[in-house]
Design an enzyme around this catalytic site. Structure first.
Site, PDB file in Angstrom:
ATOM      1  N   LEU A  33       0.815  -1.222   0.000  1.00  0.00           N
ATOM      2  CA  LEU A  33       0.000   0.000   0.000  1.00  0.00           C
ATOM      3  C   LEU A  33       0.846   1.269   0.000  1.00  0.00           C
ATOM      4  O   LEU A  33       1.873   1.348   0.659  1.00  0.00           O
ATOM      5  CB  LEU A  33      -0.943  -0.013   1.209  1.00  0.00           C
ATOM      6  N   HIS A  37      -3.383   4.257  -2.471  1.00  0.00           N
ATOM      7  CA  HIS A  37      -4.348   3.390  -1.789  1.00  0.00           C
ATOM      8  C   HIS A  37      -4.954   4.106  -0.574  1.00  0.00           C
ATOM      9  O   HIS A  37      -6.145   3.984  -0.305  1.00  0.00           O
ATOM     10  CB  HIS A  37      -3.667   2.110  -1.292  1.00  0.00           C
TER      11      HIS A  37
END
Ligand code: AMP
Length: 286
Positions: A33, A37
């Site tokens: 991530l 994100h």
């Protein structure tokens, strides 16, 4: 924060939420991530409200990778992802195993795919022929497992977003689709888990995708320009980078993906280029 790996546990939790009238917002990811994100997760938290829940799925889906693609070396860091999710106020992370998602392996016992017949063939689909059937299939499975009322996707993967919206409309999934804007580095490079493959020299050259978008924006500011002409100008820009190779650049209607012959302000542009061995994509409205 709860971490669920078991698909049956996920499905029963989803059933309980549904019966309790709890608003479930899903953010599907392949993990590793980054701030892109996180912006989706923030949007999801706003959608969920104080009483709703945000579910982030983390799953590197084998069926959306071609045989010669980077499935094996795709970056995975569940521990760091969980720490980020916890900090971002995620309620539940759903991180299933391949064995649970595709029992017996994706090529043997699994036999049912969701396919966007036409939209999946062009652009990304032309370069990656089985990619979108992997995406639509896994997202349909995630929708059935998590049963969200809202799902948040990134504009970074524009064609994917259009295809998934079409799937939801065509198959009557009761899911509201939200497409969240692209998060970029200060020099314009769109954040991507694959950026970490780039060497420092390649990282500098990778801004050519953003510069191509900006070039096209400038060119259409005062009127239409032929798509073929603009395509060759972008080709030239990419060609000037020693380690870059253009895969495609297309100009099209942003909602339908239908290509245009003349590019105007408001036309959508998408491109893919290799920088070294790393394939990068970008897009935007001109
Ligand atoms: P991925 O983990 O690459 O499959 O991406 C998961 C979701 O995050 C997809 O909906 C992507 O479009 C979205 N996403 C990835 N990179 C960005 C970015 N730079 N800005 C906004 N959304 C992104």
């Amino acid at each position: 924060m709860r971490v669920i790996a078991d698909i049956h546990k996920m499905q029963s939790q989803a059933g309980r939420w549904l019966r309790q009238g709890i608003r479930v917002v899903l953010v599907p990811t392949m993990g590793c991530l980054h701030a892109g994100h996180l912006s989706l997760i923030q949007r999801a938290r706003r959608e969920a409200g104080r009483k709703g829940v945000v579910v982030v799925s983390i799953y590197v889906n084998p069926t959306q990778f071609g045989p010669k693609e980077d499935f094996d070396r795709y970056p995975r860091d569940l521990k760091a992802d969980l720490a980020l999710c916890r900090k971002a106020g995620v309620s539940t992370v759903f991180a299933p195993t391949d064995q649970a998602m595709y029992p017996g392996g994706s090529k043997e016992r699994f036999d049912t795919y969701v396919v966007a017949a036409h939209l999946s063939q062009i652009m990304e689909g032309h370069s990656r022929p089985t990619h979108f059937q992997g995406v639509t299939t896994v997202v349909a499975k995630l929708f059935n497992l998590v049963r969200p009322v809202v799902a948040v996707f990134g504009a970074k993967d524009w064609q994917q977003a259009v295809i998934l919206k079409r799937m939801v409309a065509d198959l009557n999934f009761p899911v509201q689709m939200i497409i969240s804007p692209i998060v970029r580095e200060p020099d314009g490079l769109a954040l991507s888990s694959r950026n970490r493959y780039l060497s420092p020299g390649q990282r500098g050259q990778a801004t050519v995708l953003w510069r191509s978008l900006q070039h096209a924006r400038k060119r259409v500011r005062h009127g239409g320009v032929g798509a073929a002409r603009l395509r060759s100008e972008v080709g030239q820009l990419v060609h000037e980078q020693p380690d870059a190779r253009l895969d495609y650049v297309e100009f099209f209607d942003g909602e339908t993906l239908v290509p245009v012959k003349t590019v105007h302000r408001g036309t959508h542009m998408a491109l893919a280029a290799f920088v070294g061995r790393t394939r990068l994509i970008d897009n935007g409205r001109l």
